[in-house]
Motif scaffolding. Structure first.
Motif, PDB file in Angstrom:
ATOM      1  N   ALA A 130       0.675   2.775 -13.281  1.00 12.50           N
ATOM      2  CA  ALA A 130       0.542   2.728 -11.830  1.00 12.50           C
ATOM      3  C   ALA A 130       1.186   1.435 -11.340  1.00 12.50           C
ATOM      4  CB  ALA A 130      -0.929   2.792 -11.437  1.00 12.50           C
ATOM      5  N   ARG A 131       2.411   1.518 -10.863  1.00 12.71           N
ATOM      6  CA  ARG A 131       3.163   0.315 -10.514  1.00 12.71           C
ATOM      7  C   ARG A 131       2.685  -0.270  -9.195  1.00 12.71           C
ATOM      8  NH1 ARG A 131       9.243   1.316 -10.318  1.00 12.71           N
ATOM      9  NH2 ARG A 131       9.230  -0.961 -10.268  1.00 12.71           N
ATOM     10  N   PRO A 132       2.572  -1.597  -9.124  1.00 13.15           N
ATOM     11  CA  PRO A 132       2.167  -2.240  -7.873  1.00 13.15           C
ATOM     12  C   PRO A 132       3.314  -2.248  -6.869  1.00 13.15           C
ATOM     13  CG  PRO A 132       2.666  -3.890  -9.531  1.00 13.15           C
ATOM     14  CD  PRO A 132       2.779  -2.555 -10.219  1.00 13.15           C
ATOM     15  N   ASP A 133       2.956  -2.377  -5.614  1.00  8.95           N
ATOM     16  CA  ASP A 133       3.955  -2.482  -4.548  1.00  8.95           C
ATOM     17  C   ASP A 133       4.569  -3.884  -4.579  1.00  8.95           C
ATOM     18  OD1 ASP A 133       5.470  -2.576  -2.274  1.00  8.95           O
ATOM     19  OD2 ASP A 133       3.860  -1.937  -0.911  1.00  8.95           O
ATOM     20  N   PRO A 134       5.875  -4.003  -4.801  1.00 11.91           N
ATOM     21  CA  PRO A 134       6.495  -5.337  -4.852  1.00 11.91           C
ATOM     22  C   PRO A 134       6.347  -6.130  -3.559  1.00 11.91           C
ATOM     23  CG  PRO A 134       7.993  -3.653  -5.692  1.00 11.91           C
ATOM     24  CD  PRO A 134       6.846  -2.933  -5.054  1.00 11.91           C
ATOM     25  N   ARG A 135       6.078  -5.425  -2.456  1.00  7.23           N
ATOM     26  CA  ARG A 135       5.967  -6.108  -1.159  1.00  7.23           C
ATOM     27  C   ARG A 135       4.541  -6.499  -0.806  1.00  7.23           C
ATOM     28  NH1 ARG A 135       8.815  -1.224   1.807  1.00  7.23           N
ATOM     29  NH2 ARG A 135       7.288  -0.271   0.400  1.00  7.23           N
ATOM     30  N   ASP A 136       3.574  -6.194  -1.674  1.00  2.00           N
ATOM     31  CA  ASP A 136       2.166  -6.500  -1.404  1.00  2.00           C
ATOM     32  C   ASP A 136       1.983  -8.018  -1.326  1.00  2.00           C
ATOM     33  OD1 ASP A 136      -0.567  -6.902  -1.388  1.00  2.00           O
ATOM     34  OD2 ASP A 136      -0.975  -5.284  -2.807  1.00  2.00           O
ATOM     35  N   PRO A 137       1.638  -8.557  -0.140  1.00  2.00           N
ATOM     36  CA  PRO A 137       1.529 -10.024   0.006  1.00  2.00           C
ATOM     37  C   PRO A 137       0.384 -10.618  -0.818  1.00  2.00           C
ATOM     38  CG  PRO A 137       0.725  -8.921   1.976  1.00  2.00           C
ATOM     39  CD  PRO A 137       1.346  -7.852   1.129  1.00  2.00           C
ATOM     40  N   VAL A 138      -0.666  -9.832  -1.075  1.00  2.00           N
ATOM     41  CA  VAL A 138      -1.800 -10.330  -1.852  1.00  2.00           C
ATOM     42  C   VAL A 138      -1.393 -10.587  -3.298  1.00  2.00           C
ATOM     43  CG1 VAL A 138      -4.126  -9.787  -2.684  1.00  2.00           C
ATOM     44  CG2 VAL A 138      -3.462  -9.175  -0.353  1.00  2.00           C
ATOM     45  N   LEU A 139      -0.445  -9.755  -3.785  1.00  2.00           N
ATOM     46  CA  LEU A 139      -0.014  -9.858  -5.184  1.00  2.00           C
ATOM     47  C   LEU A 139       1.275 -10.656  -5.346  1.00  2.00           C
ATOM     48  CD1 LEU A 139      -0.635  -6.144  -6.289  1.00  2.00           C
ATOM     49  CD2 LEU A 139      -2.140  -8.105  -6.651  1.00  2.00           C
TER      50      LEU A 139
END
Length: 642
Positions: free
Chosen positions: A474-483
């Protein structure tokens, strides 16, 4: 069973100890501004001081390697001891009495109990060493000199002699102010038919110490044929201080060299440890009165680890018999993080290291260790030798099958994919199996069976341990500011390991929250850590080859190619410093939020001790996060997530 140290005592000791006094015993500190002193970091090599101590907060932090914490954390790291022992050592320093809670039938154990047992053992050791120089210890001294140990060697390892007579030591210690219950609890005396008597008689003794250097027990060697004590070697019985499954003889001598060289040599006896150290192999240790086990392995692993990343090797020495091989092979399979770094050396003609030194000198022991070979290689060679044709020195087809039946389940237990594949290849080559692909399939099938049997994870398993391929998919969103800081930290470690180095490896595992990022971090650690010395394509391949998950491998490649938001090459080091500090600050922010939640649930009136302890921790964390954010100022456009 030892009681628990109450939180109030932990807090009280921390508040009373001046951290700068403890640190200054190991580091030269100089003023670095208001409420700050600094020096060269004792945990990594550096030319300019980046190690800071904040006396008013009771904290230290190295801005070079990332080590930090309170006075307990410093003592644990510098002395290679556990938390409880750090608390107890500082209590001894202050003369503070700990009121232990629990611990079996006793509700409380006072600090005096442990302190008195340590003192009794120290007094007994002094007595035994003095008796070794007396006229009745001639046989004991001859035993040592016959094995090429001179008086300097006896003194270095604290050898002693238990004299003849039933109660000589006991009377000596009673006259020193100890009572029989203390001597019995320390394992020095026991109740005889006519009163208290010594535990050891007419035996050569070695002191067994904990990592802090306290004598906690003794190992006693038989010298006389008419000695009626059972066994050639007898050890102190289990006591409050001495747990034989957790103690390694020589570890107090070897700990710094083990941590420095990332190598430990496991031998079988006291004289073997002495021989190794005197020959220049200063990483040698031995189990005391029991087989080398999981707790011993854990003790070495703590020394061989660097910021929770494996960087060392364990070398077993034995004479090649079945029992020794089985014990070493068990250790090989016991901790999968080190299975590829477990080695073996076999002494010639069944000699132990002490005998080898007697016959061939110090250089023979150094050469012995230098000739180490991977344990699995040795074990596989032994199995093949049992079955090969004595004339042709080759395996028949039936013998090949027998070796496969022995080896495939062992190779399949190796969790590291790259290491498992390497051993499967070696298995095919050494047995002469014509179809290597069949061996790979057999090993993979067996590995899947093993994983399937253990598929159901514990209800509350650590999220880092659960970060397997299925979750990583389950790949994370590269644009997620929290991550964002987590993603950029991984990209920095993949692309610029020579810059990220120890600072990345010091980043706590819990700084990563998404299963995919946790999985990448785990693979980087298994590949040796960012500071392992690899770079470029070799580094990326070393990480990717450790996973069968194609999605995860694709994400590693993506992170390795992803541009970092910097304007020039000169900005890269500052950016990496900032983003790693941001990632750690985000973790500390989450810890602060959790601590505040706990604080809200504690009444300052009904439970003031717990409230003040939590409040003190909260203040320290707030200050720590503030220092991290200050360190991250070079990464202005990417503030730490809360």
């Amino acid at each position: 069973m030892t009681g628990r140290i109450p939180a109030r005592d932990i807090t009280a000791i921390r508040e009373r100890v001046r951290i700068e006094d403890v640190v200054s015993e190991y580091v030269t500190l100089k003023n670095a501004g208001p409420q700050s002193i600094r020096g060269l970091c004792p945990f990594h090599d550096e030319k300019s001081p980046s190690f800071h101590v904040r006396p008013h907060l009771g904290l230290f932090h190295c801005f070079g390697c990332g080590e930090g914490g309170d006075v307990y954390a410093f003592l644990q790291k510098i002395e290679h001891i556990g938390f409880v022992e750090a608390v107890e050592q500082l209590a001894d320093r202050l003369g503070y009495r700990i009121d232990y809670e629990g611990g079996g039938t006793s509700v409380q154990r006072d600090r005096g109990t442990r302190s008195r047992l340590v003192a009794a053992n120290a007094a007994a050791h002094e007595f035994y060493m003095e008796r070794l120089r007396g006229p009745d210890a001639t046989v004991a001294r001859k035993y040592l000199t016959d094995r090429h140990f001179d008086e300097a060697a006896w003194t270095q390892f604290g050898c002693g002699y238990a004299p003849d007579g039933w109660d000589i030591l006991t009377k000596h210690l009673l006259n020193r102010g100890f009572d029989f219950k203390e001597l019995e609890a320390a394992g020095l005396s026991k109740q005889g038919r006519r009163g208290p008597i010594d535990r050891f008689h007419r035996r050569l003794l070695w002191p067994i110490r904990n990592l802090g250097g306290d004598v906690i027990g003794f190992g006693a060697r038989k010298l006389f044929d008419d000695d009626t004590m059972p066994g050639k070697y007898v050890n102190t019985p289990e006591t409050l201080l001495y747990k034989k499954s957790q103690v390694l003889f020589g570890l107090d001598h070897a700990k710094r060299e083990i941590a420095k060289s990332h190598q430990a040599v496991v031998v079988e006896g006291y004289t073997d440890v002495m021989a190794m150290h005197l020959a220049g192999v200063k990483t040698a240790v031995a189990a005391c009165g029991t087989a080398f086990g999981d707790d011993h392995f854990s003790a070495l692993r703590r020394l061989l680890m660097d910021d929770n990343f494996w960087r060392g090797e364990i070398i077993f020495t034995f004479d090649g018999d079945a029992a020794g091989q089985a014990a070493a092979l068990k250790a090989f399979l016991g901790d999968q993080k080190v299975s590829g770094q477990t080695y073996v050396v076999v002494t010639p003609d069944g000699e132990d290291p002490c005998e080898l030194r007697q016959r061939a000198g110090d250089a023979a022991l150094r050469d012995l260790v230098a000739r180490r070979e991977p344990l699995f290689d040795f074990a596989l060679r032994q199995e093949i030798a049992k079955r090969e044709d004595t004339r042709t020195r080759a395996l028949t087809y039936d013998s090949q099958v027998e070796v496969m039946r022995w080896a495939v389940p062992i190779v399949a237990q190796i969790k590291d994919h790259g290491l498992r594949k390497r051993y499967a290849t070696q298995l095919a080559e050494w047995t002469g199996w014509q179809d290597p692909q069949l061996v790979y399939r057999r090993v993979d099938e067996e590995a899947r069976k093993i994983r399937g049997a253990a598929a159901a994870p514990p209800a509350r398993a650590n999220r880092n341990e659960q970060a397997g391929p299925s979750q990583a998919a389950a790949r994370p969103d590269p644009r997620d500011p929290v991550l964002r800081s987590q993603r950029q930290a991984l990209a920095a470690g993949l692309q610029y390991p020579e810059i990220a180095g120890p600072a990345f490896d010091a980043l706590e595992a819990d700084a990563f929250t998404h299963p995919a990022y946790i999985a990448v971090r785990r693979l980087m650690a298994e590949a040796g850590g960012v500071a392992a010395g690899l770079s470029g394509a070799d580094w990326i391949h070393a990480i990717g080859d450790r996973s069968d998950d194609l999605t995860l491998r694709a994400m590693i490649s993506e992170l390795a190619s992803e541009p970092l938001p910097v304007k020039t090459t000169n900005d890269i080091p500052r950016f990496i410093t900032g983003v790693l500090a941001n990632a750690q600050a985000a973790l500390v922010g989450r810890q602060i939020a959790e601590l505040k939640s706990r604080l809200h649930r504690v009444s300052s009136v009904d439970d003031p001790d717990t409230y003040m302890a939590l409040f003190g921790d909260l203040v320290a964390l707030e200050q720590y996060r503030k220092s991290l954010l200050a360190q991250a100022m070079g990464n202005d456009s990417h503030p730490a997530a809360g």
